[in-house]
Write an enzyme that holds these catalytic residues in place. Sequence first.
Site, short mmCIF file in Angstrom:
data_model
loop_
_atom_site.label_atom_id
_atom_site.label_comp_id
_atom_site.label_asym_id
_atom_site.label_seq_id
_atom_site.Cartn_x
_atom_site.Cartn_y
_atom_site.Cartn_z
N ASP A 43 0.83 -1.20 0.00
CA ASP A 43 0.00 0.00 0.00
C ASP A 43 0.87 1.26 0.00
OD1 ASP A 43 0.87 -0.15 2.59
OD2 ASP A 43 -1.08 0.19 3.52
N LYS A 112 -0.68 -9.57 2.95
CA LYS A 112 0.11 -9.07 4.07
C LYS A 112 -0.76 -8.13 4.90
CE LYS A 112 3.61 -5.98 3.59
NZ LYS A 112 3.09 -4.83 4.37
N GLU A 181 9.84 -4.02 9.88
CA GLU A 181 10.21 -2.74 9.29
C GLU A 181 10.78 -1.80 10.34
OE1 GLU A 181 7.31 -0.99 6.69
OE2 GLU A 181 8.42 0.90 6.54
O1 KIV Z 1 3.60 -1.12 1.54
C1 KIV Z 1 4.76 -1.52 1.42
O2 KIV Z 1 5.44 -1.28 0.42
C2 KIV Z 1 5.33 -2.32 2.50
C3 KIV Z 1 6.79 -2.58 2.46
C4 KIV Z 1 7.55 -1.36 2.68
C5 KIV Z 1 7.19 -3.69 3.35
O3 KIV Z 1 4.63 -2.71 3.38
#
Ligand code: KIV
Length: 281
Positions: A43, A112, A181
């Site tokens: 996102d 995710k 992260e």
């Molecule tokens: O949204 C995203 O790109 C992410 C990554 C930075 C892990 O969650």
Amino acid sequence: MSRPSIVDIREAREPITCLTCYDYLTARVMDEVGGLDMILVGDSLGGVMLGYDSTIPVTIDDMVHHTAAVNRAVKNTFLVADFPFLEAALGLERGVGAARRLMQEGGAQAVKIEGGERNIELIEHLVDHDVPVIGHLGLTPQSIEALGSYGVQARTEKNIKIIGEEAFALQEAGISALVLECVPEEVGSELTDLLDLPTIGIGAGLECNGQVLVWQDMMGLTDQIPTFVRKWGEMREWLYDGVNSFCQAVKNEEFPASEESFSVDQQLSSEHVRELLLKSR
Ligand code: KIV
């Protein structure tokens, strides 16, 4: 080659390589390289594709749209898509609906979800219904309004305990991998050692089982890149130079050249073309 499965990712013996991606042509290049294990339609597209100043405005429709575009290109790489802001908080039915759309309409192989214990019920439910789930702890950008800034997480004794509890609860709930992260490398390293699943770090040190970056950051397209990013390209300068050269060539009437133009049939002269056009006036 064909796409790896979540089992291949879970059992990977080598460091897992993962980049974000949001569009068809970029995905085609990434997929053709051959060394990338996983593509994440994150996102983060809110910032790098849509110009928002956080990930909060990103919707499930945005996620499905971009995931489907990437999916049309990807043949050899595992494809993951993000749950957007609050989609996991709206109840089991809404969460299942979001996973269904990301997988059925978007073509994602896993979803995710940011956050820990508050999502356990949904994660267990999805895993029970054979939806592979990847967790995301540490800096969770969807929490920016509560956090106040995008700083390093889990530095203090209290917060290290919390991230540990969240990580073990997620593992217990059945996640297949965990994105960490912006956490200290000691936290990345010890969690990687203690968990029975792969960790994928972004600003979480070398010892994670894999690494993920936002591609526009590592290719130098974004103008402000976090300190944990290494730059492997100068896309902003290349684009700037290309646009500038195009403008100059058009203004100087050097573009298009004759090899970049089309001609009429050989027997027709320019005069004849003019006559024909005049007659049709
Ligand atoms: O949204 C995203 O790109 C992410 C990554 C930075 C892990 O969650």
